[in-house]
Design a protein around this motif. Structure first.
Motif, short mmCIF file in Angstrom:
data_model
loop_
_atom_site.label_atom_id
_atom_site.label_comp_id
_atom_site.label_asym_id
_atom_site.label_seq_id
_atom_site.Cartn_x
_atom_site.Cartn_y
_atom_site.Cartn_z
N UNK A 18 0.83 -1.21 0.00
CA UNK A 18 0.00 0.00 0.00
C UNK A 18 0.86 1.26 0.00
N UNK A 20 2.47 4.63 1.18
CA UNK A 20 2.77 5.11 2.52
C UNK A 20 1.76 6.19 2.90
N UNK A 21 1.65 6.42 4.19
CA UNK A 21 0.68 7.39 4.65
C UNK A 21 1.09 8.81 4.24
N UNK A 22 0.11 9.58 3.82
CA UNK A 22 0.39 10.97 3.40
C UNK A 22 0.89 11.78 4.58
N UNK A 23 0.34 11.48 5.75
CA UNK A 23 0.76 12.22 6.96
C UNK A 23 2.25 12.00 7.20
N UNK A 24 2.69 10.73 7.09
CA UNK A 24 4.12 10.44 7.26
C UNK A 24 4.95 11.27 6.30
N UNK A 441 -2.29 11.05 13.33
CA UNK A 441 -2.92 9.87 12.73
C UNK A 441 -4.08 9.38 13.56
N UNK A 445 -7.49 8.70 11.72
CA UNK A 445 -8.11 7.38 11.67
C UNK A 445 -9.45 7.40 12.42
#
Lengths: 454, 170
Positions: A18, A20-24, A441, A445
């Motif tokens: 998947x 990676x998280x946009x926040x990361x 996050x 979430x």
């Protein structure tokens, strides 16, 4: 473990890895790469800190006489600056601990940087104790350690209380900062290579976000917040008692503890704004540090400004109403004596200018926020200057009155303290996530789980 | 024994599936989460975290230490002032208070390390089931089971909206 069985699952749907998280990505991006402008600022900060260090080395050689100390004022710019930086240090713990206990979710955009500022501001403040005492290699005399002379320190002295308060505050701030960082360091560990990965792996302590790890982490943060909340209130109270426990007119006041705590929070929030406004703009963090956060900070500034203004008013009122002549004279001297300019800078910067935040658009207008917060920083430095210097320069006996003026070496060391602080903060920007990623996050979430609207 | 890893998007599903798995008698259940969620607190272990005991013991030790050192030192190096007792309690409250916070905070850090089993694992090596997606925005539930239970666990994980279920290769 035995070798895995030959895929007994009927329909294994291995999805592609998947994204990676946009926040990361958004927040870790701050740590990547460095522009010439960044290095210019780092160079400026490092050189500034070293120039101040050089002046300090000269002061060690030549003696404290190169400062403006003059009878009867032997607490000068160094102590003023010490109190100033301890005050700056208060915003971090306030945002991290008190707003955490109040479940004010907006704190998580700024808590990390505010905690970092706390650690660096305490570090900066601590330098001034050594600089102020002159023979700083004898600073350890203040610690209660067994010695051949059979002496112990005097625990009835507010200076001893201060030693314990400041060192506790420094230690707990670092613990708080580090515990909050562990999950975020793990995020950086999973996304870095080479030497950085090695360092983050060591600092992350094998964090994987397992249920037990999160459970004990949440508990620890809760308990540290519970401990840090009374601590943050006690630290500046104890600093204020350095003054209030004496009988110097202008110092000997019961209002000092709450007055100093409110002032500390006021100046700390102002410093967080002054620093975070450029950081947000340069690193394009508008999605995380929104105008809503800045507006809340502006409201805090307005509230604490009024508490500080009320305290000023109370000081003057009581000086007059008590009928105690030295007290009344001291306050008259503050406003109209040789230090009148400092006093009026303090009043205008701390009580008049922040009133612009009554006007709602000003609370989200970035240039206004930046300018007002800078004025507050200036005003709060002058507040400590006024309290310390004017009170000392005229005590009871006219025969020992004197006027203190800061000298160039003192002012260079004062300027150097800002470079020292900036140096650490600039390095922090590239070393650790500037926003608490896991906490952001958690909210993201949570919103996903509950269909957008909270 | 094989381990199965289910990937989830929402903490509620993770809590439900780990509760189901544990009620079916699977002992070795582990959960990976990108952030702290209260619903996952009891996913693997019941009851509140024992960190609280560490904080309490640390804080009490601090208070006792603070009053002990101040009172003992005053008497060890006595200075007679106006015929009053050598130790005076009100100023020592500050030291007792600060040391309560200091010891309590440091004990909390130790409690986090002890209760959270940190530092965890061997250096630079994560669990076989762990991957960087759990430090992105996904959740994982890992359970070790007998070969004969694999289908049941697979079905159970999928019934709680698992995005994917895989066998973890050790």
């Amino acid at each position: 473990m035995s070798p895995p069985p030959a895929m007994p699952i009927t329909e294994t749907t291995r999805l592609p890895a998947p994204p990676d998280s946009k926040i990361n990505r958004d927040i870790l991006r701050v740590m990547e790469g460095t522009s010439p402008g960044y290095w210019f600022l780092v160079a400026l900060a490092v050189i500034g800190a070293h120039v101040a260090g050089g002046v300090w080395a000269y002061q060690v050689y030549a003696g404290l006489g190169i400062g403006g100390y003059t009878h009867p004022v032997f607490w000068g710019v160094y102590i003023v600056t010490f109190v100033f930086w301890v005050g700056i240090a208060h915003a971090g713990t306030l945002i991290s601990a008190i707003l955490y206990l109040f479940r004010a979710k907006w704190r998580n955009a700024i808590n990390r940087s505010a905690e970092a500022m706390t650690v660096f501001a305490v570090l900066t403040a601590a330098q001034f104790l050594g600089i102020h005492v002159g023979r700083m290699w004898k600073s350890y005399f203040i610690l209660p350690y067994p010695n051949q002379r059979g002496l112990w320190v005097n625990f009835k002295s507010p200076l001893m209380w201060d030693t314990f308060a400041i060192s506790t505050y420094g230690t707990i701030s670092i613990v708080f900062f580090y515990i909050g960082l562990i999950p975020d360091i793990a995020i950086a560990r999973d996304r870095s290579t080479g030497i950085r990965k090695l360092i983050y792996t060591a600092l992350a302590l094998g964090w994987q976000g397992t249920s037990i790890q999160w459970k004990s982490h949440t508990r620890s943060v809760l308990h540290l917040s519970g401990l840090a909340t009374p601590l943050v209130l006690s630290v500046h109270s104890v600093v204020s008692w350095d003054f209030a426990m004496s009988i110097v007119p202008g110092w000997h006041a019961t209002i000092f503890a709450p007055y100093f705590v409110a002032g500390a929070i006021f100046s700390g929030f102002a410093m967080v704004l002054t620093v975070m406004i450029p950081v947000r703009r340069i690193y394009k963090l508008e999605a995380y540090i929104t105008d809503y956060h800045f507006e809340n900070m502006a409201r805090f500034l307005l509230l604490t400004s009024m508490i500080v203004g009320y305290s000023y008013g109370t000081e003057y009122f009581i000086a007059w109403y008590s009928g105690v002549e030295p007290e009344a004279t001291a306050f008259w001297y503050r406003a109209f004596g040789p230090y009148w300019l400092s006093t009026w800078i303090m009043i205008v910067c701390n009580c008049v200018i922040p009133m612009v935040f009554w006007y709602p658009p000003a609370r989200t207008h970035i240039p206004t926020l930046f300018i007002v917060s800078t004025f507050i920083n200036i005003g709060m430095w002058f507040e400590r200057y006024v309290i310390i210097i004017t009170s000392l320069s005229r005590e009871y006996d006219p025969a020992v009155w004197g006027v203190y003026t800061p000298t160039l070496p003192e002012l260079i060391i004062l300027a150097g303290s800002f470079c020292f602080f900036a140096m650490f903060f600039l390095l922090f920007l590239k070393a650790f996530p500037v926003i608490a990623i896991a906490e952001v996050k958690e909210l993201a979430i949570h919103e996903k789980a509950h269909g957008g609207a909270h | 024994m094989p381990s199965l890893l289910g990937i989830y998007d929402l903490p509620g599903d993770v809590a439900a599936v780990s509760r189901r798995l544990r009620s079916r008698g699977f002992k070795d259940v582990e959960v990976y989460a990108p952030a702290a969620f209260p619903e996952l607190d009891e996913a693997v272990e019941d009851g509140p975290s024992r960190v609280r005991i560490w904080t309490l013991v640390g804080g009490l030790t601090g208070v006792v230490t603070g009053f002990f050192i101040t009172i003992w030192m005053s008497n060890d190096w006595p200075v007679m002032i106006g015929g009053k007792p050598f130790a005076s309690i009100p100023p020592y409250v500050v030291i007792g208070f600060e040391l309560a916070i200091l010891f309590g905070g440091l004990a909390t850090l130790l409690g986090l390390l002890a209760v959270g089993k940190l530092p965890y694992g061997s250096f630079g090596k994560n669990d076989a089931a762990y991957s960087a997606r759990f430090s992105a925005e996904e959740f994982g539930v890992v359970v070790e089971c007998q070969d004969r239970d694999v289908r049941e666990v697979d079905a159970l994980m999928r019934s709680h909206d698992a995005k994917e279920v895989t066998v973890v290769e050790a």
